[in-house]
Scaffold this active site. Structure first.
Site, PDB file in Angstrom:
ATOM      1  CG  HIS A 165      -0.275   1.872  -9.251  1.00 10.93           C
ATOM      2  ND1 HIS A 165      -0.491   1.615  -7.919  1.00 10.93           N
ATOM      3  CD2 HIS A 165      -1.376   2.538  -9.694  1.00 10.93           C
ATOM      4  CE1 HIS A 165      -1.684   2.101  -7.572  1.00 10.93           C
ATOM      5  NE2 HIS A 165      -2.233   2.669  -8.626  1.00 10.93           N
ATOM      6  CG  ASP A 200      -2.100   0.903   1.104  1.00  3.31           C
ATOM      7  OD1 ASP A 200      -2.361   1.404  -0.012  1.00  3.31           O
ATOM      8  OD2 ASP A 200      -2.776   1.135   2.131  1.00  3.31           O
ATOM      9  CG  LEU A 237       8.867 -17.507  -3.578  1.00  3.26           C
ATOM     10  CD1 LEU A 237       8.634 -17.544  -2.074  1.00  3.26           C
ATOM     11  CD2 LEU A 237       9.523 -16.167  -3.950  1.00  3.26           C
TER      12      LEU A 237
HETATM   13  C1  IPE Z   1      -5.554  -2.716  -0.243  1.00  3.16           C
HETATM   14  O1  IPE Z   1      -5.187  -1.388  -0.369  1.00  3.16           O
HETATM   15  C2  IPE Z   1      -5.532  -3.391  -1.584  1.00  3.16           C
HETATM   16  C3  IPE Z   1      -4.214  -3.573  -2.195  1.00  3.16           C
HETATM   17  C4  IPE Z   1      -3.070  -3.254  -1.650  1.00  3.16           C
HETATM   18  C5  IPE Z   1      -4.225  -4.168  -3.506  1.00  3.16           C
HETATM   19  P1  IPE Z   1      -6.271  -0.218  -0.552  1.00  3.16           P
HETATM   20  O2  IPE Z   1      -5.501   1.037  -0.656  1.00  3.16           O
HETATM   21  O3  IPE Z   1      -7.187  -0.557  -1.657  1.00  3.16           O
HETATM   22  O4  IPE Z   1      -7.086  -0.310   0.812  1.00  3.16           O
HETATM   23  P2  IPE Z   1      -7.916   0.809   1.584  1.00  3.16           P
HETATM   24  O5  IPE Z   1      -8.919   1.364   0.631  1.00  3.16           O
HETATM   25  O6  IPE Z   1      -6.934   1.847   2.036  1.00  3.16           O
HETATM   26  O7  IPE Z   1      -8.524   0.085   2.749  1.00  3.16           O
HETATM   27  C1  IPE Z   2      -1.616   0.191  -3.329  1.00  2.00           C
HETATM   28  O1  IPE Z   2      -1.356   1.552  -3.376  1.00  2.00           O
HETATM   29  C2  IPE Z   2      -1.795  -0.409  -4.697  1.00  2.00           C
HETATM   30  C3  IPE Z   2      -3.180  -0.794  -5.014  1.00  2.00           C
HETATM   31  C4  IPE Z   2      -4.190  -0.762  -4.209  1.00  2.00           C
HETATM   32  C5  IPE Z   2      -3.420  -1.260  -6.381  1.00  2.00           C
HETATM   33  P1  IPE Z   2      -2.540   2.600  -3.398  1.00  2.00           P
HETATM   34  O2  IPE Z   2      -2.907   2.857  -4.830  1.00  2.00           O
HETATM   35  O3  IPE Z   2      -3.658   2.150  -2.544  1.00  2.00           O
HETATM   36  O4  IPE Z   2      -1.840   3.886  -2.799  1.00  2.00           O
HETATM   37  P2  IPE Z   2      -2.445   4.898  -1.721  1.00  2.00           P
HETATM   38  O5  IPE Z   2      -2.939   4.068  -0.568  1.00  2.00           O
HETATM   39  O6  IPE Z   2      -3.565   5.623  -2.396  1.00  2.00           O
HETATM   40  O7  IPE Z   2      -1.293   5.772  -1.361  1.00  2.00           O
HETATM   41 MG    MG Z   3      -4.085   2.383  -0.596  1.00  4.04          MG
END
Ligand code: IPE
Ligand code: IPE
Ligand code: MG
Length: 255
Positions: A40, A23, A136
């Site tokens: 990303h 995240d 793995l």
């Molecule tokens: C969880 O992260 C999903 C992934 C890392 C793929 P999100 O950014 O979507 O989760 P919330 O919305 O903060 O809970």
């Molecule tokens: C996690 O990073 C990746 C996915 C959920 C695909 P985020 O896109 O949720 O990044 P933040 O949380 O908005 O910083």
């Molecule tokens: Mg996120």
């Protein structure tokens, strides 16, 4: 002896299965005046450094949360980018993963109509190419949600009851586990979440019942094998109890 490992990890107590909620990509990008999608993209080298770290440390299962069932609610440009990004990543990286001895599995609803056909094909290519690897297992939790996984298991069990092949009294913890998406996947010992958020966001709800959670402020694109090792260090300092208890006031003889 692992040349990059500075800390004193106990290599006999490395978790078998590490799950990671990757995240913070969007915040990493926005803090640099970049578009979320560039965050990303910056997460890819982090992920592959972690794969190398996991291999060196002897982790056997690595599950990474790449797209949740709730992530469809994002802006369509971001969703489209993520779909194409997965296609590109699999094309660019599948041979490298195969050469490293990594088995690739996608866990989630890959057959969803919203998943582009080309991505479904690339997923199958990567899974087929790497199917016999054993160093793995890398599980991409993609279009994955822990709640819908349990719903799907209940549906499958319900169908077996309806056709008479399963007795309702035979439903136990093991029976539920065998109807999850990856029945042979061991429960994660350690779940890491980056970016300072402290919630599961629907990741491995059933399987993580007794996992240790480590939360780090590091945003995913800044994560690497060294941060992985320090999260495993924190895991090793924990006492896993699984509901049991030891009365520290008793002497060995009384016990
Ligand atoms: C969880 O992260 C999903 C992934 C890392 C793929 P999100 O950014 O979507 O989760 P919330 O919305 O903060 O809970
Ligand atoms: C996690 O990073 C990746 C996915 C959920 C695909 P985020 O896109 O949720 O990044 P933040 O949380 O908005 O910083
Ligand atoms: Mg996120």
């Amino acid at each position: 002896m692992i040349d990059w490992l500075g800390s004193d990890l106990d290599l006999d107590k490395v978790p078998t299965h590490v799950g990671i909620i990757m995240d913070g990509n969007g915040r990493w990008a926005n803090a640099r005046g970049l578009h979320r999608t560039q965050g990303h993209a910056a997460g890819e080298p982090a992920l592959f450094d972690v794969v190398h770290g996991a291999l060196d440390l002897g982790v056997k299962w690595l599950t990474v949360y790449t797209f949740s069932t709730e992530n469809w609610s994002r802006d369509s440009n971001e969703v489209d980018f993520l779909m194409q990004f997965n296609v590109d990543l699999l094309e660019r990286r599948r041979d490298e993963l195969n050469d490293l001895g990594v088995r690739v599995i996608f866990m989630g609803d890959v057959m969803d109509d919203r998943v582009p056909r080309i991505l479904r094909d690339r997923i199958k290519d990567a899974e087929d190419l790497t199917a016999h690897n054993t160093r793995l297992t890398m599980v991409f939790a993609f279009n994955y949600g822990g709640r819908i996984e349990i719903v799907d298991a209940v549906r499958a069990i319900g169908r077996k009851i309806a056709d008479g092949s399963l007795n309702p009294d035979a439903i136990d913890l093991d029976a539920i586990g065998r109807h999850l998406y990856e029945p042979d996947m061991p429960d994660p010992d350690l779940v890491i979440r980056t970016s300072g958020e402290q919630r599961t966001s629907n990741f491995l709800l059933w399987q993580a019942a007794y996992s240790e959670y480590v939360f780090t402020e590091v945003l995913w694109p800044d994560f690497d094998r060294h941060v992985l090792a320090s999260c495993i260090g924190e895991y090793q300092s924990r006492e896993r109890r699984f509901g049991g208890a030891v009365d520290e006031s008793l002497t060995d003889i009384e016990r």
